[in-house]
Design an enzyme around this catalytic site. Sequence first.
Site, PDB file in Angstrom:
ATOM      1  N   ASP A  74       0.849  -1.214   0.000  1.00 39.18           N
ATOM      2  CA  ASP A  74       0.000   0.000   0.000  1.00 39.18           C
ATOM      3  C   ASP A  74       0.875   1.251   0.000  1.00 39.18           C
ATOM      4  O   ASP A  74       1.361   1.677   1.052  1.00 39.18           O
ATOM      5  CB  ASP A  74      -0.921   0.014   1.218  1.00 39.18           C
ATOM      6  CG  ASP A  74      -1.881   1.182   1.167  1.00 39.18           C
ATOM      7  OD1 ASP A  74      -2.970   1.034   0.595  1.00 39.18           O
ATOM      8  OD2 ASP A  74      -1.521   2.270   1.658  1.00 39.18           O
TER       9      ASP A  74
ATOM     10  N   GLU B 289       2.013   5.139  -0.150  1.00 38.76           N
ATOM     11  CA  GLU B 289       1.551   6.514   0.072  1.00 38.76           C
ATOM     12  C   GLU B 289       2.383   7.385  -0.868  1.00 38.76           C
ATOM     13  O   GLU B 289       3.519   7.023  -1.211  1.00 38.76           O
ATOM     14  CB  GLU B 289       1.753   6.960   1.531  1.00 38.76           C
ATOM     15  CG  GLU B 289       1.014   6.108   2.555  1.00 38.76           C
ATOM     16  CD  GLU B 289      -0.497   6.031   2.320  1.00 38.76           C
ATOM     17  OE1 GLU B 289      -1.094   7.032   1.878  1.00 38.76           O
ATOM     18  OE2 GLU B 289      -1.063   4.944   2.560  1.00 38.76           O
TER      19      GLU B 289
ATOM     20  N   ASP C 123      -2.222   0.446   6.577  1.00 36.73           N
ATOM     21  CA  ASP C 123      -3.167   0.107   5.495  1.00 36.73           C
ATOM     22  C   ASP C 123      -2.885  -1.307   4.972  1.00 36.73           C
ATOM     23  O   ASP C 123      -3.817  -2.088   4.742  1.00 36.73           O
ATOM     24  CB  ASP C 123      -3.052   1.112   4.327  1.00 36.73           C
ATOM     25  CG  ASP C 123      -3.740   2.447   4.632  1.00 36.73           C
ATOM     26  OD1 ASP C 123      -4.451   2.535   5.641  1.00 36.73           O
ATOM     27  OD2 ASP C 123      -3.549   3.401   3.848  1.00 36.73           O
TER      28      ASP C 123
HETATM   29  P1  AMP Z   1      -4.375   5.440   0.650  1.00 34.59           P
HETATM   30  O1  AMP Z   1      -3.736   4.153   0.312  1.00 34.59           O
HETATM   31  O2  AMP Z   1      -5.854   5.444   0.639  1.00 34.59           O
HETATM   32  O3  AMP Z   1      -3.802   5.881   1.956  1.00 34.59           O
HETATM   33  O4  AMP Z   1      -3.942   6.498  -0.450  1.00 34.59           O
HETATM   34  C1  AMP Z   1      -2.749   6.408  -1.183  1.00 34.59           C
HETATM   35  C2  AMP Z   1      -2.376   7.776  -1.684  1.00 34.59           C
HETATM   36  O5  AMP Z   1      -3.450   8.315  -2.473  1.00 34.59           O
HETATM   37  C3  AMP Z   1      -2.114   8.834  -0.624  1.00 34.59           C
HETATM   38  O6  AMP Z   1      -0.800   8.764  -0.096  1.00 34.59           O
HETATM   39  C4  AMP Z   1      -2.316  10.092  -1.441  1.00 34.59           C
HETATM   40  O7  AMP Z   1      -1.218  10.365  -2.266  1.00 34.59           O
HETATM   41  C5  AMP Z   1      -3.496   9.713  -2.319  1.00 34.59           C
HETATM   42  N1  AMP Z   1      -4.761  10.113  -1.665  1.00 34.59           N
HETATM   43  C6  AMP Z   1      -5.531   9.352  -0.859  1.00 34.59           C
HETATM   44  N2  AMP Z   1      -6.597  10.032  -0.435  1.00 34.59           N
HETATM   45  C7  AMP Z   1      -6.502  11.261  -0.976  1.00 34.59           C
HETATM   46  C8  AMP Z   1      -7.323  12.466  -0.925  1.00 34.59           C
HETATM   47  N3  AMP Z   1      -8.436  12.496  -0.220  1.00 34.59           N
HETATM   48  N4  AMP Z   1      -6.900  13.536  -1.622  1.00 34.59           N
HETATM   49  C9  AMP Z   1      -5.768  13.504  -2.354  1.00 34.59           C
HETATM   50  N5  AMP Z   1      -4.967  12.436  -2.438  1.00 34.59           N
HETATM   51  C10 AMP Z   1      -5.322  11.334  -1.773  1.00 34.59           C
HETATM   52 MG    MG Z   2      -2.586   3.896   2.201  1.00 31.86          MG
HETATM   53 MG    MG Z   3      -3.978   2.451  -0.621  1.00 29.19          MG
END
Ligand code: AMP
Ligand code: MG
Ligand code: MG
Length: 241
Positions: A44, A46, A217
């Site tokens: 996962d 970021e 995550d």
């Molecule tokens: P996640 O695995 O859901 O934590 O998201 C992976 C990546 O997607 C994050 O590190 C951000 O770069 C991008 N991301 C997730 N949610 C958002 C959001 N609400 N707005 C902008 N970028 C996002």
């Molecule tokens: Mg994530």
């Molecule tokens: Mg993710």
Amino acid sequence: MDQQENSKLLEAARCLNAVETICVKKELSKKLTSQPFSYLLVLDFEATCWSKEDDFKAPNEVIECPCVLYHVETNRIVSEFQLYVRPVENPILSEFCMKLTGIRQSQVDGGFPLDVSLMLFKKWLEEMRKRFALSYDIYSSAENKCIFATWSDWDLGVCLKRESQRKRITLPEMFTTWIDVRAIYCSHYLRKPKGLYGALQELGLEFVGREHCGLDDARNTAKLIGAMLADGVLLERTPSF
Ligand code: AMP
Ligand code: MG
Ligand code: MG
């Protein structure tokens, strides 16, 4: 145990009304062993990001590369990897990004750029391959086949794919195939959950740790996979696009 002892035990179990339980357990383990993959690399990323309101926007660069090695049969995480990655196109993290991910500027400043980070990640993958006798070849008939599993196609199909193209980094073959856990979740339960957090909630599980911390995550995605497997979901490779 010989045949005679076995039938005596079965007879005793029948008297105790315990036969059904025995069959259920047998059925579940049969389902688990018939899974196409014995191990999953739950990943996962970021990445750098900006809010809708920010004037500045740029393509995502990976800033955290976490991965947990999950053993299907025992429903256990057997090893973990985590690395903060230094973005080079936009080295300064936005306030929004730091708030969302909990990642600090000092953590990415202390990391290596993507090319070096991927070399370290590949080194860990190779260590895992040797330690658990894994096969990363999805077409092989080896016993311990292993594949990436991610929540959606974004991690490998969008984020890393685009960044590696921009930075002219050649990815190993195994980075081009994965299991999209979200897609399988949606088609099995016939509903679209509100993110990973929502999917866990729908299965009566709690998200442990911090949402949008890549390692948490990944751990929680593995936990969700465990519940999906117990529900009889077949975890097949997502067709490439
Ligand atoms: P996640 O695995 O859901 O934590 O998201 C992976 C990546 O997607 C994050 O590190 C951000 O770069 C991008 N991301 C997730 N949610 C958002 C959001 N609400 N707005 C902008 N970028 C996002
Ligand atoms: Mg994530
Ligand atoms: Mg993710």
